[in-house]
Design a protein around this motif. Sequence first.
Motif, PDB file in Angstrom:
ATOM      1  N   UNK A  81       9.578  21.750 -14.348  1.00 25.89           N
ATOM      2  CA  UNK A  81       8.377  21.409 -13.584  1.00 25.89           C
ATOM      3  C   UNK A  81       8.586  20.165 -12.739  1.00 25.89           C
ATOM      4  N   UNK A  82       9.203  19.134 -13.328  1.00 25.65           N
ATOM      5  CA  UNK A  82       9.500  17.928 -12.554  1.00 25.65           C
ATOM      6  C   UNK A  82      10.455  18.224 -11.397  1.00 25.65           C
ATOM      7  N   UNK A  83      11.465  19.059 -11.645  1.00 25.55           N
ATOM      8  CA  UNK A  83      12.423  19.391 -10.591  1.00 25.55           C
ATOM      9  C   UNK A  83      11.746  20.128  -9.440  1.00 25.55           C
ATOM     10  N   UNK A  84      10.891  21.095  -9.787  1.00 26.13           N
ATOM     11  CA  UNK A  84      10.182  21.845  -8.748  1.00 26.13           C
ATOM     12  C   UNK A  84       9.256  20.918  -7.962  1.00 26.13           C
ATOM     13  N   UNK A 104       0.830  -1.204   0.000  1.00 23.85           N
ATOM     14  CA  UNK A 104       0.000   0.000   0.000  1.00 23.85           C
ATOM     15  C   UNK A 104       0.865   1.254   0.000  1.00 23.85           C
ATOM     16  N   UNK A 105       2.007   1.187   0.727  1.00 22.32           N
ATOM     17  CA  UNK A 105       2.906   2.339   0.772  1.00 22.32           C
ATOM     18  C   UNK A 105       3.434   2.709  -0.603  1.00 22.32           C
ATOM     19  N   UNK A 106       3.738   1.704  -1.440  1.00 27.99           N
ATOM     20  CA  UNK A 106       4.236   1.986  -2.792  1.00 27.99           C
ATOM     21  C   UNK A 106       3.171   2.685  -3.631  1.00 27.99           C
ATOM     22  N   UNK A 107       1.927   2.246  -3.492  1.00 29.54           N
ATOM     23  CA  UNK A 107       0.849   2.876  -4.254  1.00 29.54           C
ATOM     24  C   UNK A 107       0.636   4.322  -3.808  1.00 29.54           C
ATOM     25  N   UNK A 108       0.731   4.562  -2.510  1.00 32.19           N
ATOM     26  CA  UNK A 108       0.576   5.935  -2.001  1.00 32.19           C
ATOM     27  C   UNK A 108       1.687   6.827  -2.527  1.00 32.19           C
ATOM     28  N   UNK A 109       2.937   6.327  -2.500  1.00 34.95           N
ATOM     29  CA  UNK A 109       4.066   7.114  -2.999  1.00 34.95           C
ATOM     30  C   UNK A 109       3.933   7.376  -4.491  1.00 34.95           C
ATOM     31  N   UNK A 110       3.518   6.348  -5.245  1.00 38.41           N
ATOM     32  CA  UNK A 110       3.316   6.539  -6.684  1.00 38.41           C
ATOM     33  C   UNK A 110       2.231   7.576  -6.945  1.00 38.41           C
ATOM     34  N   UNK A 111       1.171   7.535  -6.146  1.00 42.77           N
ATOM     35  CA  UNK A 111       0.087   8.509  -6.288  1.00 42.77           C
ATOM     36  C   UNK A 111       0.590   9.926  -6.033  1.00 42.77           C
ATOM     37  N   UNK A 112       1.446  10.093  -5.015  1.00 45.59           N
ATOM     38  CA  UNK A 112       1.999  11.414  -4.703  1.00 45.59           C
ATOM     39  C   UNK A 112       2.844  11.916  -5.864  1.00 45.59           C
ATOM     40  N   UNK A 113       3.676  11.048  -6.429  1.00 50.48           N
ATOM     41  CA  UNK A 113       4.514  11.453  -7.560  1.00 50.48           C
ATOM     42  C   UNK A 113       3.657  11.873  -8.753  1.00 50.48           C
ATOM     43  N   UNK A 114       2.637  11.075  -9.042  1.00 50.98           N
ATOM     44  CA  UNK A 114       1.803  11.373 -10.207  1.00 50.98           C
ATOM     45  C   UNK A 114       1.034  12.675 -10.017  1.00 50.98           C
ATOM     46  N   UNK A 115       0.482  12.880  -8.832  1.00 51.41           N
ATOM     47  CA  UNK A 115      -0.266  14.110  -8.576  1.00 51.41           C
ATOM     48  C   UNK A 115       0.646  15.327  -8.678  1.00 51.41           C
ATOM     49  N   UNK A 116       1.841  15.214  -8.101  1.00 57.16           N
ATOM     50  CA  UNK A 116       2.788  16.328  -8.167  1.00 57.16           C
ATOM     51  C   UNK A 116       3.155  16.644  -9.610  1.00 57.16           C
ATOM     52  N   UNK A 117       3.379  15.598 -10.414  1.00 55.10           N
ATOM     53  CA  UNK A 117       3.740  15.818 -11.817  1.00 55.10           C
ATOM     54  C   UNK A 117       2.583  16.436 -12.592  1.00 55.10           C
ATOM     55  N   UNK A 118       1.360  15.950 -12.345  1.00 52.06           N
ATOM     56  CA  UNK A 118       0.196  16.461 -13.060  1.00 52.06           C
ATOM     57  C   UNK A 118      -0.038  17.940 -12.752  1.00 52.06           C
ATOM     58  N   UNK A 119       0.280  18.354 -11.542  1.00 53.21           N
ATOM     59  CA  UNK A 119       0.079  19.748 -11.156  1.00 53.21           C
ATOM     60  C   UNK A 119       1.230  20.630 -11.613  1.00 53.21           C
ATOM     61  N   UNK A 120       2.467  20.178 -11.359  1.00 49.11           N
ATOM     62  CA  UNK A 120       3.634  21.035 -11.578  1.00 49.11           C
ATOM     63  C   UNK A 120       3.993  21.197 -13.048  1.00 49.11           C
ATOM     64  N   UNK A 121       3.915  20.111 -13.825  1.00 53.97           N
ATOM     65  CA  UNK A 121       4.366  20.179 -15.220  1.00 53.97           C
ATOM     66  C   UNK A 121       3.502  21.107 -16.063  1.00 53.97           C
TER      67      UNK A 121
END
Length: 213
Positions: free
Chosen positions: A32-35, A2-19
């Motif tokens: 955008x990815x760096x920020x 479950x922890x891996x899915x949560x971390x993947x979700x955080x990465x994807x959400x951050x990328x979708x917003x920042x990029x």
Amino acid sequence: MTGYFIQAFIYLVAAVIAVPLAKRFGLGSVLGYLVAGVVIGPILGLVGQETTTIQHFAEFGVVMMLFLVGMELDPKGLWAMRVRLIGLGGLQVVLTAAAGSAIGWWLGLVWQTALAVGLIFALSSTAIVLQTLNEKGLAKTEGGRSAFSVLLFQDIAVIPMLALIPLLALPELMGAGGDDGHASLSLVAHLPGWAHALVVVAAIASVIAGATT
């Protein structure tokens, strides 16, 4: 799991917003990815403990990108850009490595360390630069082709650099990293620097020969 899915979700959400925000402000997706990484890592502390695991996926992505670059190159095109490849790319690597080594030696580093630092500063990220060029529509321009030639020469120059690094190892630092239990599995761990370099060159030459046959 479950922890891996949560971390993947955080990465994807951050990328979708920042990029998209970075692209909207004309900064490019790379920035955008760096920020996004800075925000969810050091600032908020949401991720970061799984860095070692993520590096494997990142390295796989870089390898696939290099495969794509190789598939787009044909021998005729490579020969046509030989002047830029050897002249411009070689000049950039040599001058940058020399400048970095000189600065390192001036700061008090031993010449082996200064040379290693200079070689590192002579390289750049092909993935980041190519992505930026494509987003800006500069890949097909004269400057874009020159930049690609420099990047390609840097990728080729990594091969002799990898062979040279063992020869630059300081005797007092060899083995300082300790035994992590995997040294017995290495076939070159106990070889001298020159032999280690020859093994690296032979291994790379074997891969190239096998790919061309």
